[in-house]
Design a protein around this motif. Structure first.
Motif, PDB file in Angstrom:
ATOM      1  N   ALA A  75       0.827  -1.208   0.000  1.00  0.00           N
ATOM      2  CA  ALA A  75       0.000   0.000   0.000  1.00  0.00           C
ATOM      3  C   ALA A  75       0.864   1.262   0.000  1.00  0.00           C
ATOM      4  N   LYS A  76       0.440   2.254  -0.785  1.00  0.00           N
ATOM      5  CA  LYS A  76       1.069   3.571  -0.764  1.00  0.00           C
ATOM      6  C   LYS A  76       0.347   4.361   0.327  1.00  0.00           C
ATOM      7  N   ILE A  77       1.053   4.608   1.426  1.00  0.00           N
ATOM      8  CA  ILE A  77       0.444   5.230   2.599  1.00  0.00           C
ATOM      9  C   ILE A  77       1.063   6.607   2.840  1.00  0.00           C
ATOM     10  N   TYR A  78       0.195   7.575   3.115  1.00  0.00           N
ATOM     11  CA  TYR A  78       0.639   8.888   3.582  1.00  0.00           C
ATOM     12  C   TYR A  78       0.177   9.017   5.026  1.00  0.00           C
ATOM     13  N   TYR A  79       1.088   9.488   5.865  1.00  0.00           N
ATOM     14  CA  TYR A  79       0.867   9.563   7.300  1.00  0.00           C
ATOM     15  C   TYR A  79       0.617  11.018   7.676  1.00  0.00           C
ATOM     16  N   PHE A  80      -0.589  11.321   8.121  1.00  0.00           N
ATOM     17  CA  PHE A  80      -0.939  12.693   8.482  1.00  0.00           C
ATOM     18  C   PHE A  80      -0.572  12.944   9.941  1.00  0.00           C
ATOM     19  N   THR A  81       0.207  14.010  10.139  1.00  0.00           N
ATOM     20  CA  THR A  81       0.727  14.326  11.459  1.00  0.00           C
ATOM     21  C   THR A  81       1.076  15.807  11.532  1.00  0.00           C
ATOM     22  N   THR A  82       1.078  16.348  12.716  1.00  0.00           N
ATOM     23  CA  THR A  82       1.521  17.735  12.901  1.00  0.00           C
ATOM     24  C   THR A  82       3.043  17.825  12.868  1.00  0.00           C
ATOM     25  N   LYS A  83       3.736  16.682  12.883  1.00  0.00           N
ATOM     26  CA  LYS A  83       5.198  16.649  13.008  1.00  0.00           C
ATOM     27  C   LYS A  83       5.930  16.533  11.670  1.00  0.00           C
ATOM     28  N   ALA A  84       5.226  16.563  10.556  1.00  0.00           N
ATOM     29  CA  ALA A  84       5.853  16.372   9.243  1.00  0.00           C
ATOM     30  C   ALA A  84       6.418  17.671   8.694  1.00  0.00           C
ATOM     31  N   LEU A 114       9.133   8.193  11.867  1.00  0.00           N
ATOM     32  CA  LEU A 114      10.568   8.170  11.579  1.00  0.00           C
ATOM     33  C   LEU A 114      10.916   7.170  10.479  1.00  0.00           C
ATOM     34  N   GLN A 115      10.134   6.115  10.371  1.00  0.00           N
ATOM     35  CA  GLN A 115      10.355   5.112   9.321  1.00  0.00           C
ATOM     36  C   GLN A 115       9.896   5.599   7.947  1.00  0.00           C
ATOM     37  N   HIS A 116       9.020   6.623   7.923  1.00  0.00           N
ATOM     38  CA  HIS A 116       8.416   7.088   6.667  1.00  0.00           C
ATOM     39  C   HIS A 116       8.434   8.613   6.566  1.00  0.00           C
ATOM     40  N   PRO A 117       9.597   9.248   6.683  1.00  0.00           N
ATOM     41  CA  PRO A 117       9.624  10.718   6.691  1.00  0.00           C
ATOM     42  C   PRO A 117       9.146  11.354   5.389  1.00  0.00           C
ATOM     43  N   ASP A 118       9.358  10.698   4.267  1.00  0.00           N
ATOM     44  CA  ASP A 118       8.943  11.280   2.987  1.00  0.00           C
ATOM     45  C   ASP A 118       7.452  11.132   2.722  1.00  0.00           C
ATOM     46  N   GLU A 119       6.795  10.255   3.450  1.00  0.00           N
ATOM     47  CA  GLU A 119       5.355  10.063   3.293  1.00  0.00           C
ATOM     48  C   GLU A 119       4.573  10.711   4.430  1.00  0.00           C
ATOM     49  N   ALA A 120       5.261  11.343   5.362  1.00  0.00           N
ATOM     50  CA  ALA A 120       4.587  12.048   6.462  1.00  0.00           C
ATOM     51  C   ALA A 120       4.229  13.452   5.978  1.00  0.00           C
ATOM     52  N   VAL A 121       2.956  13.825   6.135  1.00  0.00           N
ATOM     53  CA  VAL A 121       2.479  15.125   5.666  1.00  0.00           C
ATOM     54  C   VAL A 121       1.675  15.817   6.765  1.00  0.00           C
ATOM     55  N   ARG A 122       1.608  17.123   6.652  1.00  0.00           N
ATOM     56  CA  ARG A 122       0.873  17.903   7.663  1.00  0.00           C
ATOM     57  C   ARG A 122      -0.079  18.868   6.987  1.00  0.00           C
ATOM     58  N   ILE A 123      -1.084  19.256   7.736  1.00  0.00           N
ATOM     59  CA  ILE A 123      -2.007  20.303   7.333  1.00  0.00           C
ATOM     60  C   ILE A 123      -1.552  21.558   8.072  1.00  0.00           C
ATOM     61  N   PRO A 124      -1.207  22.626   7.349  1.00  0.00           N
ATOM     62  CA  PRO A 124      -0.713  23.835   8.033  1.00  0.00           C
ATOM     63  C   PRO A 124      -1.745  24.415   8.992  1.00  0.00           C
ATOM     64  N   MET A 125      -1.245  24.896  10.116  1.00  0.00           N
ATOM     65  CA  MET A 125      -2.091  25.555  11.109  1.00  0.00           C
ATOM     66  C   MET A 125      -1.213  26.416  12.008  1.00  0.00           C
ATOM     67  N   ARG A 126      -1.811  27.170  12.859  1.00  0.00           N
ATOM     68  CA  ARG A 126      -1.070  28.035  13.761  1.00  0.00           C
ATOM     69  C   ARG A 126      -0.162  27.214  14.670  1.00  0.00           C
TER      70      ARG A 126
END
Length: 166
Positions: A75-84, A114-126
């Motif tokens: 699976a092609k997975i994107y990981y949504f996080t505030t830390k990306a 940490l295992q998937h830094p290039d697939e970790a993404v964030r939604i911008p916010m304050r």
């Protein structure tokens, strides 16, 4: 039409999962729930938030992250996080994509990120705030993917009646 798989890792709040289930039903996305969860599948709050859409939903349950990974090894997975470091809009999402979200109190496990830094993404916010509501974050992500695919397969226009104007 893209096939979006929404993956919730250890969700805790039934209303959020119910709202996400409703988003899945409305958009044709599949829902994947990774245990443990902070509620049972017959929770009244879960059912109420999802309205009467449960029979229109493709939902799968897993006994932990290892179970999920074993059933979706490619699976092609994107990981949504505030830390990306990458913004969710910088990604060109493939036709079949998995988007994973963590539990409300802690997000996704850091070792996974940490295992998937290039697939970790964030939604911008304050910067002074912790995070968006989980169901809102899922909706933002799903509709970005659908936008990139020109909302293929979805209703393009609503209809008005004379009563809508009064």
């Amino acid at each position: 039409m893209p096939h979006i798989h929404i993956v919730l890792h250890e969700p805790e709040i039934p209303q959020n999962t119910g709202n996400i289930a409703r988003t899945c039903a409305a958009t044709g996305a599949s829902l994947h729930l990774i245990r443990p969860m902070g509620f049972t599948v017959d929770d009244k709050k879960l059912k109420r938030a999802g309205l009467d859409y449960w029979d229109k939903l493709d939902i799968t349950y897993y006994d932990g992250l290892a179970d999920f990974n074993s059933k979706h090894p490619d699976a092609k997975i994107y990981y949504f996080t505030t830390k990306a470091k990458h913004c969710y809009t910088d990604v060109q999402y493939p036709d079949e994509v998995y988007i994973m979200f963590g539990k409300e109190s802690a997000g996704l496990p850091e070792e996974l990120l940490l295992q998937h830094p290039d697939e970790a993404v964030r939604i911008p916010m304050r910067a002074t705030l912790r995070s968006l509501n989980l169901s809102n974050a899922v909706a933002v992500a799903v509709f970005e993917i659908l936008r990139q695919h020109a909302f293929e397969g979805l209703c393009e226009a609503g209809t008005l009646t004379k009563y809508d104007w009064e």
